[in-house]
Design a protein around this motif. Sequence first.
Motif, PDB file in Angstrom:
ATOM      1  N   LYS A  89       0.836  -1.206   0.000  1.00 20.76           N
ATOM      2  CA  LYS A  89       0.000   0.000   0.000  1.00 20.76           C
ATOM      3  C   LYS A  89       0.871   1.256   0.000  1.00 20.76           C
ATOM      4  O   LYS A  89       0.643   2.190  -0.769  1.00 20.76           O
ATOM      5  N   GLU A  93       1.372   4.343  -2.865  1.00 20.41           N
ATOM      6  CA  GLU A  93       1.277   5.798  -2.663  1.00 20.41           C
ATOM      7  C   GLU A  93       2.479   6.494  -3.306  1.00 20.41           C
ATOM      8  O   GLU A  93       2.338   7.576  -3.885  1.00 20.41           O
ATOM      9  N   HIS A  96       1.700   6.732  -6.880  1.00 17.55           N
ATOM     10  CA  HIS A  96       0.715   7.797  -7.160  1.00 17.55           C
ATOM     11  C   HIS A  96       1.419   9.153  -7.219  1.00 17.55           C
ATOM     12  O   HIS A  96       1.139   9.967  -8.093  1.00 17.55           O
ATOM     13  N   ASP A 147      -8.331   6.864   2.835  1.00 19.13           N
ATOM     14  CA  ASP A 147      -8.355   6.417   1.436  1.00 19.13           C
ATOM     15  C   ASP A 147      -9.786   6.428   0.903  1.00 19.13           C
ATOM     16  O   ASP A 147     -10.018   6.699  -0.276  1.00 19.13           O
ATOM     17  N   GLU A 176      -6.613   2.801  -4.993  1.00 17.96           N
ATOM     18  CA  GLU A 176      -7.226   3.320  -3.759  1.00 17.96           C
ATOM     19  C   GLU A 176      -8.330   2.385  -3.258  1.00 17.96           C
ATOM     20  O   GLU A 176      -8.556   2.276  -2.056  1.00 17.96           O
ATOM     21  N   HIS A 179      -6.798  -0.071  -1.193  1.00 16.65           N
ATOM     22  CA  HIS A 179      -6.370   0.530   0.072  1.00 16.65           C
ATOM     23  C   HIS A 179      -7.529   0.619   1.065  1.00 16.65           C
ATOM     24  O   HIS A 179      -7.383   0.356   2.244  1.00 16.65           O
TER      25      HIS A 179
END
Length: 331
Positions: A89, A93, A96, A147, A176, A179
């Motif tokens: 996870k 990020e 992202h 999230d 997401e 997540h």
Amino acid sequence: MASQNLQSVPAELSPEELEREQAGQAYFDRIISEDSRIEPRDWMPEAYRKTLLRQISQHAHSEIIGMQPEANWISRAPSLKRKAILMAKVQDEAGHGLYLYSAAETLGQSRDKMTSDLIAGKARYSSIFNYPAISWADMGAIGWLVDGAAICNQVPLCRASYGPYGRAMVRICKEESFHQRQGFEILLELSNGTPAQKQMAQDAVNRWYAPALMMFGPPDDDSPNSKQSMAWNIKRFSNDELRSRFVGMMVEQVKVLGLTLPDKDIRFNEETKKWEHGPLDWNEFKNVLAGKGPCNAQRLERRREAHDDGAWVREAAAEYARKQAEKEYAA
Ligand SMILES: [Fe+2]
Ligand SMILES: [Fe+2]
């Protein structure tokens, strides 16, 4: 749609330049009115470019700073499986952040400049990441609420008028969803565990609920730029509209968790057909944004350290690129 930004055209243009600007504006207005996409090489009003650059770079910074509260828990995850999930996870990020820095670069600003603004404390990122993650249950509450709020905010951004941003959001939203599921599952397991575990889950939800609601930004009557962003098809729904939808989703999911939301004022308004919630402390929100939250200094300090620690990687990558270019030139 009427030309809304000719005021951004600089004065003293030659007749040819003026004609080009006007043609560009007409093209831009048509694309927006057709709900189509603007691409990096298209003409765009300066205010549109600046708004997007600010929004996308702040979004990128939020992804990168947002790694910290959870990264702190990777080594303390209660099992190997939980550790692997949390690590994946946090890596997502980072990804992202990278997509979004790339999208922002297409608007004419280098990633180096964005990074230096961040570590100099000149750039903003989401206020939520300035709160501490103090128990394992916080990993659940962050995934489920933070999230979850990010998904509500970001799904409409998949249709943003700026192509690179919208396309980046499509992939980000898929991740997401995972997540949020993993956060929900952590809370569900704790809620079905011992009384102390259930209490830890409830305590985490209590602490993250209000900051998560504030992630949608200030109330509509205190959000002066929202209207323009909506006219440009960047934003599709107002802050309050998104917040209300989010509350409606959470109010159902929390029942499955066997927990409660710390808000006795939640109700569905039959007249407006919208979910309502209790008052939020907007002074706290402004203070945290202004750098006075519980972890602002720590988050920036850690980001600076990570940037310094990564200097050798950047140097090695630049040297590798230089050698590759030299080889290609020689070939
Ligand atoms: Fe993310
Ligand atoms: Fe996420």
